[in-house]
Write an enzyme that holds these catalytic residues in place. Structure first.
Site, PDB file in Angstrom:
ATOM      1  N   GLY A   1      33.112-112.906 -90.830  1.00  0.00           N
ATOM      2  CA  GLY A   1      31.936-112.439 -90.032  1.00  0.00           C
ATOM      3  C   GLY A   1      30.565-112.965 -90.411  1.00  0.00           C
ATOM      4  O   GLY A   1      30.174-112.813 -91.480  1.00  0.00           O
ATOM      5  N   GLU A   2      29.808-113.213 -89.437  1.00  0.00           N
ATOM      6  CA  GLU A   2      28.334-113.756 -89.802  1.00  0.00           C
ATOM      7  C   GLU A   2      27.512-112.497 -90.207  1.00  0.00           C
ATOM      8  O   GLU A   2      26.529-112.449 -90.702  1.00  0.00           O
ATOM      9  CB  GLU A   2      27.741-114.289 -88.496  1.00  0.00           C
ATOM     10  CG  GLU A   2      28.319-115.585 -88.583  1.00  0.00           C
ATOM     11  CD  GLU A   2      27.510-116.521 -87.425  1.00  0.00           C
ATOM     12  OE1 GLU A   2      26.846-115.882 -86.658  1.00  0.00           O
ATOM     13  OE2 GLU A   2      27.619-117.591 -87.392  1.00  0.00           O
ATOM     14  N   LYS A   3      28.178-111.134 -89.905  1.00  0.00           N
ATOM     15  CA  LYS A   3      27.165-109.930 -90.479  1.00  0.00           C
ATOM     16  C   LYS A   3      27.257-110.023 -91.933  1.00  0.00           C
ATOM     17  O   LYS A   3      26.296-109.611 -92.244  1.00  0.00           O
ATOM     18  CB  LYS A   3      28.060-108.723 -90.252  1.00  0.00           C
ATOM     19  CG  LYS A   3      27.263-107.474 -90.556  1.00  0.00           C
ATOM     20  CD  LYS A   3      28.140-105.994 -90.349  1.00  0.00           C
ATOM     21  CE  LYS A   3      29.257-106.027 -91.387  1.00  0.00           C
ATOM     22  NZ  LYS A   3      28.952-105.568 -92.593  1.00  0.00           N
ATOM     23  N   ASP A   4      28.087-110.313 -92.465  1.00  0.00           N
ATOM     24  CA  ASP A   4      28.043-110.796 -93.985  1.00  0.00           C
ATOM     25  C   ASP A   4      27.385-112.185 -94.221  1.00  0.00           C
ATOM     26  O   ASP A   4      28.159-113.032 -94.632  1.00  0.00           O
ATOM     27  CB  ASP A   4      29.197-110.500 -94.620  1.00  0.00           C
ATOM     28  CG  ASP A   4      29.724-109.141 -94.376  1.00  0.00           C
ATOM     29  OD1 ASP A   4      29.109-107.901 -94.927  1.00  0.00           O
ATOM     30  OD2 ASP A   4      30.724-108.808 -93.919  1.00  0.00           O
TER      31      ASP A   4
ATOM     32  N   HIS B   1      36.882-107.028 -87.133  1.00  0.00           N
ATOM     33  CA  HIS B   1      37.878-107.784 -87.721  1.00  0.00           C
ATOM     34  C   HIS B   1      38.949-108.447 -86.530  1.00  0.00           C
ATOM     35  O   HIS B   1      39.534-109.526 -86.941  1.00  0.00           O
ATOM     36  CB  HIS B   1      38.680-106.686 -88.548  1.00  0.00           C
ATOM     37  CG  HIS B   1      37.841-106.073 -89.745  1.00  0.00           C
ATOM     38  ND1 HIS B   1      37.600-104.981 -89.732  1.00  0.00           N
ATOM     39  CD2 HIS B   1      37.558-106.736 -90.739  1.00  0.00           C
ATOM     40  CE1 HIS B   1      36.806-104.634 -90.915  1.00  0.00           C
ATOM     41  NE2 HIS B   1      36.899-105.635 -91.528  1.00  0.00           N
TER      42      HIS B   1
ATOM     43  N   GLY C   1      40.276-103.953 -94.989  1.00  0.00           N
ATOM     44  CA  GLY C   1      40.822-102.657 -94.224  1.00  0.00           C
ATOM     45  C   GLY C   1      39.995-101.852 -93.628  1.00  0.00           C
ATOM     46  O   GLY C   1      38.645-102.013 -93.255  1.00  0.00           O
TER      47      GLY C   1
ATOM     48  N   SER D   1      32.835-101.306 -91.099  1.00  0.00           N
ATOM     49  CA  SER D   1      33.692-100.075 -91.567  1.00  0.00           C
ATOM     50  C   SER D   1      32.956 -98.992 -92.278  1.00  0.00           C
ATOM     51  O   SER D   1      33.523 -97.854 -92.137  1.00  0.00           O
ATOM     52  CB  SER D   1      34.587-100.708 -92.658  1.00  0.00           C
ATOM     53  OG  SER D   1      35.575-101.626 -92.248  1.00  0.00           O
ATOM     54  N   ARG D   2      31.717 -99.181 -92.780  1.00  0.00           N
ATOM     55  CA  ARG D   2      30.882 -98.071 -93.552  1.00  0.00           C
ATOM     56  C   ARG D   2      30.365 -97.258 -92.237  1.00  0.00           C
ATOM     57  O   ARG D   2      29.514 -96.420 -92.816  1.00  0.00           O
ATOM     58  CB  ARG D   2      30.010 -98.788 -94.405  1.00  0.00           C
ATOM     59  CG  ARG D   2      30.519 -99.418 -95.566  1.00  0.00           C
ATOM     60  CD  ARG D   2      29.311 -99.858 -96.562  1.00  0.00           C
ATOM     61  NE  ARG D   2      30.049 -99.951 -97.962  1.00  0.00           N
ATOM     62  CZ  ARG D   2      30.537-101.197 -98.532  1.00  0.00           C
ATOM     63  NH1 ARG D   2      30.503-102.073 -97.685  1.00  0.00           N
ATOM     64  NH2 ARG D   2      30.952-101.108 -99.744  1.00  0.00           N
TER      65      ARG D   2
ATOM     66  N   VAL E   1      30.173-108.882 -84.070  1.00  0.00           N
ATOM     67  CA  VAL E   1      30.283-108.193 -83.099  1.00  0.00           C
ATOM     68  C   VAL E   1      29.478-106.968 -83.202  1.00  0.00           C
ATOM     69  O   VAL E   1      29.258-106.235 -84.194  1.00  0.00           O
ATOM     70  CB  VAL E   1      31.787-107.494 -83.031  1.00  0.00           C
ATOM     71  CG1 VAL E   1      32.094-106.990 -81.769  1.00  0.00           C
ATOM     72  CG2 VAL E   1      32.697-109.162 -82.940  1.00  0.00           C
TER      73      VAL E   1
END
Length: 290
Positions: free
Chosen positions: A147-150, A37, A31, A186-187, A176
């Site tokens: 997402g590739e960030k993670d 997202h 969320g 989100s953080r 992104v």
């Protein structure tokens, strides 16, 4: 858009989609949605006949001193965004619905999950793998989008799906970024104004890594040292993880000229930890593509 909060309602809704002959794409989230997202949602919608999004802040993946209680939540805002995007189902269970009794079963990929971010967040990735498996069982998607960030999380989920023969295609979508290069997260809302300005050093460190490799640096330990020193030039940045690893296995490498590597960063600004990464192809392969 259907907003569903129980497992039985979700199963019934999924059966209806299947009966209608629709492929199902799934986007699991915690969320407080942002453009990253929504990019996953758009990809799912482009490739499937129906899209299911879950919003669940999973307590299993938070440590004792982490931000479970203060993790940003705004279900009304998120629901409006998803409805405007044309999502078919939003699954938004509470903790009692997802875990009606204490979990005695754990899914883990310890070889990958105990290193990098897992070193500073013990048990985190077991919590991720467990909840994702449970969500896959409930939604039964054809494809799931991350997402590739993670990056480490994506590699863990891919290996979990392969090892357990889970019938889902894992799709990784490029990170992104905000206009100054910071990865959407989100953080990011936790950052103070000064911390937010300082945080741009993280994507700049990735730019530096790529430049150093292109200029001929082949020693991964030397690259890690260069990046750590660069990050420490910013007084507000405290690097927890600066690692150069094999892009698929996440194991240590000895030579940057052999195979693709991922540069993984986990950097604290105050009480906020930010993740970012970049995959860098070996110079010989990068030159072959030009």
């Amino acid at each position: 858009m259907q907003i569903i909060k129980t497992r039985e309602e979700l199963r019934a809704a999924v059966r209806a989609l299947r009966a209608d002959g629709r492929r199902i794409g799934f986007v699991p989230t915690m969320g407080y949605l942002h453009v990253g997202h929504m990019t996953l949602v758009e990809r799912s919608q482009a490739e499937n006949g129906a899209t299911v999004v879950s919003i669940f802040v999973n307590p299993l993946q938070f440590g004792k001193n982490e931000d479970l209680d203060k993790y940003p939540r705004d279900l009304a805002r998120d629901s409006a965004m998803l409805e405007a995007a044309g999502v078919d189902i939003l699954f938004a269970p509470d903790v009692r619905e997802m875990y009606p009794s204490p979990m005695l079963t754990v899914v883990d990929v310890p070889t990958i999950g105990s290193q990098l971010e897992g070193e500073v967040r013990p048990g985190h990735f077991a919590g991720v793998a467990t909840v994702v498996t449970k969500l896959f069982n409930l939604v039964q998607p054809d494809a799931a989008y991350f997402g590739e960030k993670d990056y480490q999380q994506v590699q863990i989920i891919r290996r979990m799906v392969e090892d357990l023969a889970q019938p889902v295609r894992v799709v990784a979508v490029a990170t992104v970024r905000e206009p100054d290069g910071l990865a959407c997260s989100s953080r990011n809302v936790y950052l103070t104004e000064d911390e937010r300005k300082a945080a741009v050093i993280v994507p700049r460190a990735l730019d530096l890594a790529e430049r150093l490799v292109r200029e001929g640096l082949k020693d991964p330990v030397a690259l890690e040292a260069e990046l750590t020193a660069f990050l420490k030039r910013e007084p507000l940045a405290e690097p927890d993880v600066v690692a150069v690893r094999h892009a698929t296995t996440l194991q240590r490498v000895t030579d940057l000229s052999d195979e693709a590597v991922v540069v993984a960063l986990f950097v604290r600004f105050g009480t906020t930890r930010l993740l970012d990464n970049r995959v860098i192809a070996p110079v010989s392969r990068a030159e072959d593509t030009h």
